[in-house]
Enzyme design. Structure first.
Site, PDB file in Angstrom:
ATOM      1  N   ARG A  43      82.222  37.364  72.811  1.00  0.00           N
ATOM      2  CA  ARG A  43      83.444  36.880  72.150  1.00  0.00           C
ATOM      3  C   ARG A  43      83.531  37.533  70.533  1.00  0.00           C
ATOM      4  O   ARG A  43      82.564  37.965  70.344  1.00  0.00           O
ATOM      5  CB  ARG A  43      83.207  35.360  71.808  1.00  0.00           C
ATOM      6  CG  ARG A  43      84.714  34.697  71.154  1.00  0.00           C
ATOM      7  CD  ARG A  43      84.665  33.444  71.068  1.00  0.00           C
ATOM      8  NE  ARG A  43      85.856  32.843  70.517  1.00  0.00           N
ATOM      9  CZ  ARG A  43      85.979  31.666  69.709  1.00  0.00           C
ATOM     10  NH1 ARG A  43      84.852  30.822  69.700  1.00  0.00           N
ATOM     11  NH2 ARG A  43      87.069  31.152  69.410  1.00  0.00           N
ATOM     12  N   HIS A  44      84.837  37.694  70.347  1.00  0.00           N
ATOM     13  CA  HIS A  44      85.085  38.223  68.825  1.00  0.00           C
ATOM     14  C   HIS A  44      84.267  37.359  67.862  1.00  0.00           C
ATOM     15  O   HIS A  44      83.777  36.148  68.117  1.00  0.00           O
ATOM     16  CB  HIS A  44      86.321  38.482  68.609  1.00  0.00           C
ATOM     17  CG  HIS A  44      87.288  37.194  68.744  1.00  0.00           C
ATOM     18  ND1 HIS A  44      87.171  36.077  67.888  1.00  0.00           N
ATOM     19  CD2 HIS A  44      88.065  36.554  69.829  1.00  0.00           C
ATOM     20  CE1 HIS A  44      87.831  35.102  68.394  1.00  0.00           C
ATOM     21  NE2 HIS A  44      88.221  35.373  69.446  1.00  0.00           N
ATOM     22  N   ARG A  47      87.443  33.959  62.910  1.00  0.00           N
ATOM     23  CA  ARG A  47      89.039  34.681  62.886  1.00  0.00           C
ATOM     24  C   ARG A  47      89.650  33.685  61.919  1.00  0.00           C
ATOM     25  O   ARG A  47      89.230  32.510  62.095  1.00  0.00           O
ATOM     26  CB  ARG A  47      89.572  34.986  64.274  1.00  0.00           C
ATOM     27  CG  ARG A  47      89.685  33.805  65.144  1.00  0.00           C
ATOM     28  CD  ARG A  47      90.817  34.120  66.185  1.00  0.00           C
ATOM     29  NE  ARG A  47      90.668  33.178  67.184  1.00  0.00           N
ATOM     30  CZ  ARG A  47      90.921  31.763  66.972  1.00  0.00           C
ATOM     31  NH1 ARG A  47      91.440  31.551  66.055  1.00  0.00           N
ATOM     32  NH2 ARG A  47      90.746  31.302  68.094  1.00  0.00           N
ATOM     33  N   ARG A 113      91.544  41.651  66.464  1.00  0.00           N
ATOM     34  CA  ARG A 113      90.092  41.037  66.296  1.00  0.00           C
ATOM     35  C   ARG A 113      89.006  41.476  67.421  1.00  0.00           C
ATOM     36  O   ARG A 113      87.857  41.455  66.922  1.00  0.00           O
ATOM     37  CB  ARG A 113      90.314  39.570  66.352  1.00  0.00           C
ATOM     38  CG  ARG A 113      90.882  38.868  67.862  1.00  0.00           C
ATOM     39  CD  ARG A 113      91.170  37.328  67.531  1.00  0.00           C
ATOM     40  NE  ARG A 113      91.555  36.715  68.612  1.00  0.00           N
ATOM     41  CZ  ARG A 113      92.748  36.528  68.795  1.00  0.00           C
ATOM     42  NH1 ARG A 113      93.623  36.934  67.745  1.00  0.00           N
ATOM     43  NH2 ARG A 113      93.355  35.870  70.016  1.00  0.00           N
ATOM     44  N   ASP A 291      86.946  33.624  73.904  1.00  0.00           N
ATOM     45  CA  ASP A 291      86.244  32.440  74.571  1.00  0.00           C
ATOM     46  C   ASP A 291      86.529  32.153  75.834  1.00  0.00           C
ATOM     47  O   ASP A 291      85.849  31.889  76.707  1.00  0.00           O
ATOM     48  CB  ASP A 291      86.256  31.256  73.549  1.00  0.00           C
ATOM     49  CG  ASP A 291      87.822  30.938  73.079  1.00  0.00           C
ATOM     50  OD1 ASP A 291      88.794  31.847  73.561  1.00  0.00           O
ATOM     51  OD2 ASP A 291      88.075  29.750  72.681  1.00  0.00           O
TER      52      ASP A 291
END
Length: 432
Positions: A43-44, A47, A113, A291
């Site tokens: 996952r990034h 943010r 992102r 996610d």
């Protein structure tokens, strides 16, 4: 070969975690096993919220706009890259310490992102070594490494929001179900209070729209005094986040439509790694996603615990091959702590502690997508077939009506002509 199941509650210390990770690796290596392939879906990082709400007094706080990676998120992904380097380069020689384009392939969703997260991870994995050929700028401890992507509307591999009519139909049915009606009734008081504060409609959708911006504002320490009596942020806000991600993939078919293509990809890459057709395939595939991507993958592997993956969380699917005799086997590792390297070894239900690739494939075969476009458009295809049938039938009926009408007109004209026709008289007697 025995695997160790590491529980989150046990892993509190980064030092302990590093030791346990090294133990797992050494057990595999000591048994004469070779790591063949690593596929990591992550996952990034942290943010800004992806949406706002009418009465949001912090909407101007996010200088880069909505859904963008923050500096905190950049550092989280950089740390994940350092973790990959430590695990797969420093602790063993599986990957080269220098970037080698034939060893690694990186793909991201087409979101700022996730693209930025991928670059941050690569910066942590491959800092140019001083004096080496890869140090193209002595004043910059960074080198460019390609990240591949596809348009969001075509990305059924990593984007859980890619167009899919069949999923939309199933999700609409779920929203109209008794389950959602009972869930809404349970939280109706909270929904009404949240609506009054936010300016959103007093509906479940309105409440769920609030969850993301409130979570982001809360984690960044913004003043949210007006919400204190409405939403106790822990555990209710986190619980609502969990509900949101769990219910989006409530049924097996919903999960398969979103996670099935990625599971098929991972299996296909493992097969290729064992039997390369031409040139050697990469040793490592990185997938920078969301996610929801991790939720769907965990869901189709039957190991989802209904908890939302945190920022920079990661699922690693490792393929190992015993030296000599023995079947290749799969290790699934889950890193679900942002600020530590704690790992959980996930066991596929029904596969045992040592899950061979053959068993892995056989157990999960019903969750693998075979043709996502056909599966997503199955309802439309049926509807289209019905429409085509109706159109064809209508055309045939219209043609039949035209033919019958033409025959009736023709017969009517013949009859009228025979009744009105009389030959002219040829003798005077006719006029006497």
């Amino acid at each position: 070969m025995a695997l160790i199941y590491i529980k989150d509650s046990v892993l509190r210390s980064g030092t302990l975690q590093s030791l346990l990770t090294l133990i797992i690796l050494q057990i595999n290596l000591a048994n004469g096993n070779d790591l063949v392939l690593v596929q990591a879906v992550f996952r990034h990082g942290d943010r800004s919220p992806t949406r706002s709400y009418p009465n949001d007094r912090h909407s101007d706080y996010w200088t880069q706009g909505l859904g963008q990676l923050t500096k905190r998120g950049m550092y989280q992904e950089y740390r994940l890259g350092k973790f990959f380097r430590q695990k797969y380069m420093d602790q063993n020689t599986f990957m080269s310490v220098n970037y080698n384009r034939s060893e690694i392939y990186i793909r991201s969703t087409d979101k700022d992102r996730t693209l930025m997260s991928a670059y941050c991870i690569l910066a942590g994995m491959y800092p140019p070594i001083n004096g080496s050929e890869e140090q193209w700028n002595p004043g910059l401890n960074w080198q460019p490494i390609p990240v591949h992507t596809e348009p969001l509307t075509e990305d059924h591999l990593l984007n859980a929001d890619a167009p899919c009519p069949r999923y939309d139909e199933l999700f609409a049915k779920f929203l109209a179900s008794d389950f959602i009606a009972k869930f809404t009734a349970r939280y109706q008081d909270l929904i009404n209070k949240a609506a009054k504060l936010s300016g959103l409609p007093p509906t479940l959708i309105g409440l769920m729209t609030l969850v993301d911006p409130l979570f982001c504002e809360y984690t960044h320490g913004l003043n949210m005094s007006e919400w204190k009596t409405v939403l106790p942020f822990h555990p209710l806000l986190i619980q609502l986040l969990d509900y949101q991600n769990s219910y989006r993939f409530h049924t097996d078919e919903m999960a398969k439509l979103r996670g099935g293509p990625l599971l098929a990809e991972l299996i296909g890459k493992m097969k290729t790694a064992l039997n390369p057709v031409a040139e050697p395939s990469p040793k490592m595939y990185l997938y920078s996603a969301h996610d929801t991507t991790l939720v769907t993958l965990l869901r189709v592997m039957n190991v989802f615990n209904s908890r939302t993956p945190v920022y920079s969380s990661c699922v690693m699917v490792e393929l190992w091959k015993p030296k000599g005799q023995g079947n290749p086997y799969v290790n699934v590792l889950y890193k679900n702590e942002t600020n530590s390297n704690n790992l959980t070894v996930l066991h596929i239900p029904g596969c045992g502690k040592v899950c061979t690739l053959e068993h892995f494939i056989n157990i999960l075969k019903n969750n693998v997508s075979k043709d996502i476009h056909a599966e997503c458009n199955s309802v439309l295809q049926q509807t289209s077939d019905v429409h085509v049938g109706v159109v064809v039938l209508s055309c045939l009926v219209a043609l039949l009506v035209m033919v019958v009408t033409a025959l009736i007109i023709l017969l009517y004209r013949k009859r009228r002509t025979s009744m009105s026709y009389r030959p002219l008289a040829t003798n005077d007697d006719e006029y006497t």
